[in-house]
Write an enzyme that holds these catalytic residues in place. Structure first.
Site, PDB file in Angstrom:
ATOM      1  N   HIS A 136       0.859  -1.195   0.000  1.00  0.00           N
ATOM      2  CA  HIS A 136       0.000   0.000   0.000  1.00  0.00           C
ATOM      3  C   HIS A 136       0.891   1.241   0.000  1.00  0.00           C
ATOM      4  O   HIS A 136       1.677   1.436   0.912  1.00  0.00           O
ATOM      5  CB  HIS A 136      -0.927   0.007   1.219  1.00  0.00           C
ATOM      6  CG  HIS A 136      -2.085  -0.934   1.077  1.00  0.00           C
ATOM      7  ND1 HIS A 136      -3.300  -0.701   1.669  1.00  0.00           N
ATOM      8  CD2 HIS A 136      -2.215  -2.092   0.397  1.00  0.00           C
ATOM      9  CE1 HIS A 136      -4.135  -1.681   1.355  1.00  0.00           C
ATOM     10  NE2 HIS A 136      -3.495  -2.550   0.596  1.00  0.00           N
ATOM     11  N   TYR A 140      -9.542   5.762   6.951  1.00  0.00           N
ATOM     12  CA  TYR A 140      -9.808   6.096   8.351  1.00  0.00           C
ATOM     13  C   TYR A 140     -10.802   7.259   8.334  1.00  0.00           C
ATOM     14  O   TYR A 140     -10.525   8.291   7.725  1.00  0.00           O
ATOM     15  CB  TYR A 140      -8.525   6.556   9.052  1.00  0.00           C
ATOM     16  CG  TYR A 140      -7.492   5.468   9.273  1.00  0.00           C
ATOM     17  CD1 TYR A 140      -6.628   5.077   8.253  1.00  0.00           C
ATOM     18  CD2 TYR A 140      -7.370   4.830  10.503  1.00  0.00           C
ATOM     19  CE1 TYR A 140      -5.675   4.088   8.459  1.00  0.00           C
ATOM     20  CE2 TYR A 140      -6.416   3.837  10.718  1.00  0.00           C
ATOM     21  CZ  TYR A 140      -5.574   3.474   9.689  1.00  0.00           C
ATOM     22  OH  TYR A 140      -4.632   2.490   9.899  1.00  0.00           O
ATOM     23  N   PRO A 183      -5.530   0.477  18.282  1.00  0.00           N
ATOM     24  CA  PRO A 183      -5.206   0.032  16.922  1.00  0.00           C
ATOM     25  C   PRO A 183      -5.184   1.127  15.853  1.00  0.00           C
ATOM     26  O   PRO A 183      -4.846   0.843  14.698  1.00  0.00           O
ATOM     27  CB  PRO A 183      -6.319  -0.986  16.614  1.00  0.00           C
ATOM     28  CG  PRO A 183      -7.449  -0.584  17.493  1.00  0.00           C
ATOM     29  CD  PRO A 183      -6.850   0.011  18.722  1.00  0.00           C
ATOM     30  N   LYS A 221      -0.058  -0.177  14.858  1.00  0.00           N
ATOM     31  CA  LYS A 221       1.303  -0.340  15.396  1.00  0.00           C
ATOM     32  C   LYS A 221       1.510  -1.601  16.246  1.00  0.00           C
ATOM     33  O   LYS A 221       2.652  -1.969  16.533  1.00  0.00           O
ATOM     34  CB  LYS A 221       1.680   0.883  16.254  1.00  0.00           C
ATOM     35  CG  LYS A 221       1.964   2.127  15.431  1.00  0.00           C
ATOM     36  CD  LYS A 221       3.342   2.074  14.793  1.00  0.00           C
ATOM     37  CE  LYS A 221       3.526   3.050  13.669  1.00  0.00           C
ATOM     38  NZ  LYS A 221       3.290   2.518  12.322  1.00  0.00           N
ATOM     39  N   TYR A 263       3.614   6.455  10.334  1.00  0.00           N
ATOM     40  CA  TYR A 263       2.794   5.306   9.899  1.00  0.00           C
ATOM     41  C   TYR A 263       3.665   4.212   9.287  1.00  0.00           C
ATOM     42  O   TYR A 263       3.460   3.033   9.542  1.00  0.00           O
ATOM     43  CB  TYR A 263       1.733   5.778   8.896  1.00  0.00           C
ATOM     44  CG  TYR A 263       0.599   4.781   8.701  1.00  0.00           C
ATOM     45  CD1 TYR A 263      -0.495   4.756   9.560  1.00  0.00           C
ATOM     46  CD2 TYR A 263       0.624   3.861   7.651  1.00  0.00           C
ATOM     47  CE1 TYR A 263      -1.532   3.855   9.392  1.00  0.00           C
ATOM     48  CE2 TYR A 263      -0.416   2.949   7.468  1.00  0.00           C
ATOM     49  CZ  TYR A 263      -1.489   2.955   8.345  1.00  0.00           C
ATOM     50  OH  TYR A 263      -2.517   2.053   8.171  1.00  0.00           O
TER      51      TYR A 263
HETATM   52  C1  PHB Z   1      -7.060  -4.120  10.210  1.00  0.00           C
HETATM   53  O1  PHB Z   1      -7.013  -4.379   9.006  1.00  0.00           O
HETATM   54  O2  PHB Z   1      -7.552  -4.925  11.017  1.00  0.00           O
HETATM   55  C2  PHB Z   1      -6.519  -2.831  10.711  1.00  0.00           C
HETATM   56  C3  PHB Z   1      -5.826  -2.008   9.834  1.00  0.00           C
HETATM   57  C4  PHB Z   1      -5.335  -0.797  10.281  1.00  0.00           C
HETATM   58  C5  PHB Z   1      -5.529  -0.411  11.584  1.00  0.00           C
HETATM   59  C6  PHB Z   1      -6.191  -1.236  12.474  1.00  0.00           C
HETATM   60  C7  PHB Z   1      -6.708  -2.455  12.037  1.00  0.00           C
HETATM   61  O3  PHB Z   1      -5.058   0.808  12.006  1.00  0.00           O
END
Ligand code: PHB
Ligand code: APR
Length: 403
Positions: A75, A204, A296, A300, A394
């Site tokens: 990505h 997000y 989450p 990280k 990130y």
């Molecule tokens: C997920 O794909 O479960 C996931 C991805 C990014 C995040 C948290 C969870 O920041």
């Protein structure tokens, strides 16, 4: 009592324990893993799946990267949408070429378990009454129950990779450790479905109805999350209700594209920031979730576990290759420095994107606070310097070398 002996005893067969075990074995360092539950149970846990370059490199070094390299997706960026208006964080451009890989933690765990089985390395599943003894001495040992018998495992070092609820951290006397903790006033409701992801990059979303995240596991499997009150249970959330709410929090064009379907897993996870200091006591090292937890939002958790593994792996390689036992004292400081960066970033991303409800004492104060938040979002989303701060964190801070 039955007796076993190894160089490094590893408690826990999650990603931390399995990755460390594989790397050590590659260096000819003997290790045995003790796991409380069955392999299938470990694989049944649905966790995140965004891998930093450091993690990817480590899995390659362990020789277990084949499936990740073919099935994982690079990505180059992700989106942050605020009240429907989306901004792309172009990781590759903002970090001069760095990216992340999307590949589920469950799949990494499966690959590591298979590699361990093929190499005929030991994991004792369904061990109970695990107790760490004399970890301050140079002859630590572990006692446990396995298949109805009592065992004693003698070892040189112990890697506590047994997650937040494990026994390792509690072995460090209370007056010898400090636990920093913040519990957030909401949870994440996650839903996994065999539907194509709504976008080929993560989104997000901050919205007036709360946070949402659109993520994925593959071109045919999606993972979505909604911020929910901690008092909610999965019974409160039918699939239909979940999809309806998600549509309201996604940007309009994504909501229109969203393909819905039956859930194959649904769970609510509380959000927590947690760090234990130090991460070392005598010959015991805490690795991954055993020593620290992040919310989450910054993706990280697994990546901080990997940098701990990398540091401990380098230390133990030096111990066994060069006979340099002084270097073990570096573990906690090196690991914690990177962990606190990850903790701060995860806390900050969570603060910026979630709805905390107002704690203001007046309408005017609430309005002022909203202005602060708007300005913060404007700076980090609409100015290149701000975007660079997000992007560099990130993709992950560099791993530190041993002294
Ligand atoms: C997920 O794909 O479960 C996931 C991805 C990014 C995040 C948290 C969870 O920041
Ligand atoms: N004895 C043996 N094993 C134990 C014990 C015990 N007393 N207690 C716990 N375990 C096992 C658990 O059953 C689990 O399989 O230790 C393992 C710990 O695995 P994880 O919780 O996955 O922790 P870790 O390997 O550090 O992985 C970190 O998981 O939660 C995510 O965000 C986190 O992605 C990160 C990753």
């Amino acid at each position: 009592m039955k007796h076993l002996k190894t160089q490094v005893a590893i408690i826990g067969a999650g990603p931390s324990g399995l990755l460390l075990g594989q790397l050590l074995a590659k260096q000819g360092i003997d290790n045995i893993i003790l796991e409380r539950v069955t392999g299938d149970y470990v694989l049944g846990r649905i966790r995140a799946g965004i891998l930093e370059q450091g993690f990817v490199d480590l899995v390659r070094e362990a020789g277990v990267a084949q499936r990740m390299d073919t099935e994982g997706h690079v990505h180059d960026g992700f989106e942050i949408a605020v009240n429907g208006e989306s901004t792309r964080i172009d990781l590759k451009q903002l970090t001069q070429g760095k990216t992340v890989v999307c590949y589920g933690q469950t799949e990494i765990t499966r690959d590591l378990m298979e590699a361990r089985e093929q190499a005929d390395l030991q994991i004792l599943y369904e061990t109970s009454e695990v107790k760490l003894n004399e970890v301050k001495s140079d002859k630590p040992f572990i006692t446990f129950e396995y298949q109805g018998e009592t065992y004693r495992l003698d070892c040189d070092y112990i890697a506590g990779c047994d997650g937040f609820h494990g026994v390792s951290r509690k072995t460090i006397p209370e007056d010898k450790r400090t636990e920093h903790e913040r519990v957030y006033p909401f949870g994440w409701l996650g839903l996994l479905s065999d539907t194509p992801p709504v976008s080929d990059e993560l989104i997000y979303c901050k919205s007036e109805r709360g946070f949402a995240l659109a993520s994925m596991r593959s071109e045919t499997r999606s993972r979505y999350y909604l911020q929910v009150p901690l008092s909610d249970s999965t019974d409160d959330w039918s699939d239909d209700k979940f999809w309806d709410e998600l549509k309201k929090r996604l940007p309009a064009e994504a909501a229109e594209r969203l393909v819905t379907g039956p859930s194959i897993e649904k769970s609510i996870a509380p959000l927590r920031s947690f760090v234990c200091e130090p991460l070392q006591y005598g010959r015991l090292f805490l690795v991954g979730d055993a020593g620290h937890i992040v919310p989450p939002t910054g993706a990280k958790g697994l990546n901080l576990a990997a940098s701990d593994v990398s540091t401990l792996y380098k230390i133990l390689t030096r111990v066994y290759r060069d006979g340099d036992t002084d270097c073990i004292d570096q573990y906690s400081a090196i690991a914690l420095r990177r962990i606190w960066h990850g903790e701060r970033f995860s806390w900050w991303m969570s603060n910026m994107l979630h709805d905390y409800g107002s704690t203001a004492v007046s309408d005017m104060e609430a309005e002022t606070f909203d202005r602060f938040m708007d300005s913060e979002l404007d700076y980090y989303l609409h100015h290149e310097e701000g975007q660079k701060v997000i992007a560099n964190q990130y993709v992950g801070m560099p791993y530190e070398e041993l002294r």
